[in-house]
Design a protein around this motif. Structure first.
Motif, PDB file in Angstrom:
ATOM      1  N   TYR A  31       6.045  -1.898  -4.283  1.00 39.26           N
ATOM      2  CA  TYR A  31       6.232  -2.277  -2.876  1.00 39.26           C
ATOM      3  C   TYR A  31       7.115  -3.520  -2.764  1.00 39.26           C
ATOM      4  N   TYR A  39      -2.773  14.060   1.726  1.00 40.51           N
ATOM      5  CA  TYR A  39      -2.398  12.747   1.206  1.00 40.51           C
ATOM      6  C   TYR A  39      -3.636  11.949   0.783  1.00 40.51           C
ATOM      7  N   ASN A  61      -2.251   5.173   8.777  1.00 39.03           N
ATOM      8  CA  ASN A  61      -1.481   6.271   8.174  1.00 39.03           C
ATOM      9  C   ASN A  61      -1.194   7.360   9.205  1.00 39.03           C
ATOM     10  N   VAL A  73      -3.992   0.584  -4.823  1.00 33.21           N
ATOM     11  CA  VAL A  73      -4.987  -0.402  -4.385  1.00 33.21           C
ATOM     12  C   VAL A  73      -6.361  -0.212  -5.032  1.00 33.21           C
ATOM     13  N   GLN A 115      -5.340   6.061  -5.991  1.00 35.57           N
ATOM     14  CA  GLN A 115      -4.635   5.638  -4.778  1.00 35.57           C
ATOM     15  C   GLN A 115      -3.119   5.887  -4.865  1.00 35.57           C
ATOM     16  N   SER A 116      -2.306   4.837  -4.669  1.00 32.98           N
ATOM     17  CA  SER A 116      -0.866   5.068  -4.535  1.00 32.98           C
ATOM     18  C   SER A 116      -0.182   5.556  -5.809  1.00 32.98           C
TER      19      SER A 116
HETATM   20  N1  LIG Z   1      -1.180   1.049  -1.892  1.00 29.61           N
HETATM   21  C1  LIG Z   1      -2.060   2.009  -1.931  1.00 29.61           C
HETATM   22  O1  LIG Z   1      -2.620   2.318  -2.970  1.00 29.61           O
HETATM   23  C2  LIG Z   1      -2.369   2.607  -0.576  1.00 29.61           C
HETATM   24  C3  LIG Z   1      -3.126   3.906  -0.620  1.00 29.61           C
HETATM   25  C4  LIG Z   1      -4.109   4.021   0.518  1.00 29.61           C
HETATM   26  N2  LIG Z   1      -4.862   5.243   0.382  1.00 29.61           N
HETATM   27  C5  LIG Z   1      -3.427   4.004   1.862  1.00 29.61           C
HETATM   28  O2  LIG Z   1      -2.967   5.032   2.255  1.00 29.61           O
HETATM   29  O3  LIG Z   1      -3.345   2.999   2.546  1.00 29.61           O
END
Ligand SMILES: NC(=O)CC[C@H](N)C(=O)O
Length: 317
Positions: free
Chosen positions: A252, A200, A176, A270, A73-74
């Motif tokens: 964040y 992405y 998104n 996440v 993920q992020s």
């Molecule tokens: N905080 C995350 O890991 C967010 C990634 C997730 N794929 C999103 O775009 O919402």
């Protein structure tokens, strides 16, 4: 036995510390929830925990579920920014995305309109979509290049996308997509928005384990040189800049609390992963899927606090 100069603990003592963190992790299993915004992530078994460290010389030590793959993920926002910083000038990047903490949720849209379509930093969704646009407008095969970059950094050609997660993200793309189209309305997204989103989402859907992730971040603990293959990924200045950005923006709107408790540059996702850097010493990856309200792994953050206490030094003192 590994002869590692990166910590005053012996390799055996460090292994004992990692094993202890694995034993203690279940204390956090009562709290938090796995990410549920897409079905593919909601199905993950919540009570898992893994930890891996990659010393600045490339040696790896690990414990728990460190070999279990998960959705990064992020955390992938860092790999994308590395690619952008390697290929674009600082002006090309930093006129289109900022370097300040947002103080808002990672997927928040409010600030973006107030600030004319310029995201606060590259580690919130809007900023990562912007960085992805910078890459898609320059690369012939952006997805392929991003995957190759991660494989090279981790020195592991088996790393791949989880296509099910990528599809699931696309099926639930509304927020998104709203961020990306708003930036396009401000003239700050240059390539096709759907291509930016697909790239992405694929990047977020890379499937990696703690060992692979720790290895892919080791260059940030080694003054920009990847210890896995000896290549220079970043200059020393770029390394320092990336670590500074990770410290201020990597978690964040919980970045301040993470700096207070752990005191290391870090990046969460996440999927439950958190990567942290102990500059000139080691990169660390922890993973446990239960998240707090900010989207950060609860057991992961606890384990990092335990690790820095056990190591008895951080860059903060
Ligand atoms: N905080 C995350 O890991 C967010 C990634 C997730 N794929 C999103 O775009 O919402």
């Amino acid at each position: 036995m590994i002869d590692s100069p990166s910590t005053p603990l012996s390799p055996g003592e460090l292994q004992g510390l990692l094993d202890t963190l694995v034993k203690e992790a279940p204390r956090c299993f009562g709290e938090g929830r796995v990410a549920s915004y897409i079905p593919a992530l909601a199905e993950v078994e919540p009570d898992q925990f893994g930890i891996a460290i990659c010393h600045a010389d490339g040696h790896v030590q690990y414990a728990g579920d460190a070999e279990t793959p998960f959705s990064i993920q992020s955390i992938s926002k860092v790999h994308a920014l590395v690619l952008a910083m390697q290929r674009l000038t600082p002006e090309e990047i930093w006129t289109r995305v900022g370097r300040e903490p947002s103080g808002q949720a990672f997927n928040s849209i409010v600030q973006l309109e107030v600030e004319n379509g310029i995201p606060r930093n590259p580690f919130i969704n809007a900023g990562a979509l912007m960085v992805t646009d910078m890459l898609t407008s320059r690369l012939v095969m952006p997805q392929h290049t991003l995957r190759e970059q991660v494989r090279r950094l981790a020195a592991d050609p088996t790393i791949d996308f989880d296509e099910r997660v990528a599809r699931s993200e696309m099926d639930h793309k509304a927020r998104n997509a709203a961020l990306a189209y708003l930036m396009q309305a401000y003239g700050n997204i240059q390539s096709d928005v759907e291509l930016v989103l697909d790239t992405y989402f694929h990047n977020c859907a890379l499937s990696m384990n703690c060992i692979q992730l720790a290895r892919s971040f080791a260059f940030l603990a080694n003054r920009g040189t990847n210890p896995n293959d000896g290549t220079q990924v970043f200059s020393e200045i770029q390394t320092r800049q990336m670590n500074a950005l990770l410290l201020t923006c990597g978690l964040y709107d919980a970045a301040g609390d993470f700096a207070w408790r752990v005191g290391l540059p870090g990046k969460s996702g996440v999927g439950g992963g958190i990567v942290a850097i102990l500059p000139r010493r080691m990169s660390i990856c922890v993973w446990s899927p239960r998240l707090d309200s900010y989207g950060n792994s609860i057991a992961g953050r606890h384990a990092l606090e335990g690790l820095v206490s056990g190591l008895r030094f951080t860059p903060m003192g």
